[in-house]
Design an enzyme around this catalytic site. Structure first.
Site, short mmCIF file in Angstrom:
data_model
loop_
_atom_site.label_atom_id
_atom_site.label_comp_id
_atom_site.label_asym_id
_atom_site.label_seq_id
_atom_site.Cartn_x
_atom_site.Cartn_y
_atom_site.Cartn_z
N ASP A 108 1.99 7.70 -4.00
CA ASP A 108 2.97 8.18 -4.42
C ASP A 108 3.82 8.45 -5.26
O ASP A 108 3.84 7.51 -6.27
CB ASP A 108 3.52 6.96 -3.68
N LYS A 157 -3.84 2.69 -2.75
CA LYS A 157 -2.41 4.17 -3.22
C LYS A 157 -2.13 3.39 -5.27
O LYS A 157 -1.68 2.70 -5.63
CB LYS A 157 -1.39 3.28 -2.46
N LYS A 206 0.68 5.12 -8.44
CA LYS A 206 1.78 5.38 -7.77
C LYS A 206 1.10 6.88 -9.27
O LYS A 206 0.52 6.41 -10.04
CB LYS A 206 2.69 4.45 -9.23
N ASP A 264 8.85 8.64 3.41
CA ASP A 264 9.19 6.72 2.25
C ASP A 264 10.70 7.10 2.35
O ASP A 264 11.38 7.06 3.70
CB ASP A 264 8.33 6.19 1.32
N SER A 277 -0.69 -1.37 -3.05
CA SER A 277 0.51 -0.67 -3.94
C SER A 277 -0.13 -0.19 -6.03
O SER A 277 0.27 -1.97 -5.87
CB SER A 277 1.62 -0.53 -3.60
N GLY A 330 6.02 -1.46 1.50
CA GLY A 330 6.54 -2.84 1.13
C GLY A 330 7.26 -3.06 0.04
O GLY A 330 7.33 -1.50 -0.34
N LYS A 343 9.25 1.44 6.64
CA LYS A 343 9.94 0.32 5.74
C LYS A 343 11.42 -1.13 6.67
O LYS A 343 12.36 0.00 6.46
CB LYS A 343 10.43 0.30 4.32
N GLU A 345 2.42 10.63 -0.99
CA GLU A 345 4.12 10.07 -0.66
C GLU A 345 4.93 10.60 -1.72
O GLU A 345 5.23 10.25 -2.36
CB GLU A 345 3.87 8.42 -0.90
O1 OSB Z 1 7.58 3.67 -2.73
O2 OSB Z 1 6.84 2.08 -1.88
C1 OSB Z 1 7.00 2.46 -2.35
C2 OSB Z 1 8.17 -1.15 -4.13
C3 OSB Z 1 9.06 -1.30 -4.85
C4 OSB Z 1 9.78 0.24 -4.52
C5 OSB Z 1 9.00 0.45 -3.89
C6 OSB Z 1 7.20 1.52 -3.35
C7 OSB Z 1 7.07 0.24 -3.32
C8 OSB Z 1 5.90 -0.51 -3.25
C9 OSB Z 1 5.17 -1.47 -3.77
O3 OSB Z 1 5.02 0.70 -3.27
C10 OSB Z 1 4.46 -1.94 -1.87
C11 OSB Z 1 4.31 -3.56 -2.74
O4 OSB Z 1 3.09 -3.97 -3.10
O5 OSB Z 1 4.76 -4.04 -2.21
MG MG Z 2 6.96 4.69 -1.56
#
Ligand code: OSB
Ligand code: MG
Length: 369
Positions: A189, A162, A164, A239, A136, A291, A263, A214
């Protein structure tokens, strides 16, 4: 039997090796709550994934610590349970606060698996010895920097990238990455940054062969996601707005998406995560393990959960060394070629580095009944 003799509540603070920018802000360090449950000479350990401020969901570290001290731990300390699900039933009457409850549930699963001397994943019903992972990647200053960071991770073999996104930073980075890497498995995402009024913008993403988009819409919404899904070809992945197997059923029945990011803490622990996995499977929807920038403790829990069969898409559980100079555990959790080995041994298979932890802990208290 699962006897809970004592508990340790710990809060550590670790600097992140990268600046992580999402639609809700920039993160450069992580405050990490840990719970250790003691019983029969063994320890089970979990990590809280709620944040300092209620940005991802409504739970906070301060709220979780208070609930653990005042409400949840008193329900389990000094008691004996048949198994982790029976322990979780003791917290079952309380509403919401699933990440806080998950700290107790997940530590109990680790302790239970150690007592039975089996890997946690095996106990949950998983069979894999390694799991597929992606990364991510936070919002970068510009498209060139985005392509660069994607290239570095593609070269490391990660199985999915992924990105952001947020309003004003979506089509541009996605187009640049897709042009540079026509064949990679690519996703985005939005962390709830859009509304249905942005449909045209989101529909433009249909041109880039994304595996899913996402959580584009509100963190507590399923209905608008269903409307958006009717307007897009790309599957939506839920999510934030799935906190239980019931939410998963409702979301999939409404057509709010075709994929679920599981999660474990967001849904209240391993047993509920497995139920989300099962419900999705019944709908023919793949899941993957998300994560929350976890330390090795939470990361190891995620890897074990990902051994279940319907974790059919690569998860976010990338190498611990991407995040931390020094992790809170002794064992390295490193992916190679996009595959993360499942830590061997009983429970999560990882152990707290107590010496290092002592130096980075801001709080450490012991609780007995
Ligand atoms: O939306 O998946 C998410 C991290 C913190 C809060 C929300 C998200 C995330 C990540 C990081 O996308 C995923 C990771 O590398 O642990
Ligand atoms: Mg997410």
């Amino acid at each position: 039997m699962l006897r809970i003799e004592a508990a340790e509540l710990i809060v550590a603070r670790l600097p992140l090796k990268f600046r992580f920018e999402t639609s809700f802000g920039v993160q450069t360090e992580k405050v990490i709550p840990l719970l250790v449950l003691h019983g029969d000479g063994l320890q089970g350990v979990s990590e809280g994934t709620m944040e300092f401020a209620p940005m991802y969901r409504e739970e906070t570290i301060a709220g979780a610590l208070n609930l653990l001290r005042e409400v949840f731990l008193p329900r389990v300390l000094g008691r004996t349970f048949a198994n982790p699900e029976a322990l979780n039933d003791a917290l079952g009457t309380f509403r919401g606060n699933r990440m806080a409850r998950a700290m107790v549930e997940m530590a109990a699963w680790d302790l239970w698996a150690r007592q039975l001397d089996v890997p946690l994943g095996t106990l949950l019903g998983g069979r894999r010895t390694e799991v597929e992972v992606g990364v991510s990647l936070g919002i970068q200053p510009d498209a060139a920097a985005t392509v660069d960071v994607v290239r570095r991770h593609v070269e490391q073999g990660y199985r999915r990238i992924k990105l952001k996104i947020k309003p004003g930073w979506d089509v541009q980075p996605v187009r640049a990455v897709r042009e540079a890497f026509p064949d990679i498995r690519l996703t985005v995402d939005a962390n709830s940054a859009y509304t249905l009024a942005d449909t045209a913008r989101l529909r433009a993403l249909d041109d880039f062969d994304l595996t899913y988009i996402e959580q584009p819409l509100a963190w507590d919404d399923l209905v608008d996601h269903a409307e958006l899904q009717r307007r897009l070809r790309t599957p939506l992945c839920l999510d934030e707005s799935v906190t239980s197997a019931q939410d998963a059923r409702k979301g999939l029945a409404l057509g709010a998406g075709g994929v679920i990011n599981v999660k474990v803490a967001r849904v209240g622990g391993h047993a509920e995560a497995r139920r989300v996995h099962d419900v999705a499977q019944a709908f023919g929807a793949p899941v993957w393990c998300g994560g929350m920038l976890e330390s090795g403790i939470g990361r190891a829990h995620n890897i074990h959960l990902s051994t279940l069969p319907n974790f059919a898409l690569p998860g976010d559980t990338s190498s611990a060394s991407r995040y931390w100079q020094t992790d809170l555990i002794h064992e390295p959790l490193e992916a190679a070629g996009g595959l993360m080995p499942v830590p061997a041994g009983a429970g999560t298979g990882v152990t707290l580095n107590r010496e290092f932890l002592a130096g980075v802990a801001e709080l450490h208290e012991e609780r007995r009944d």
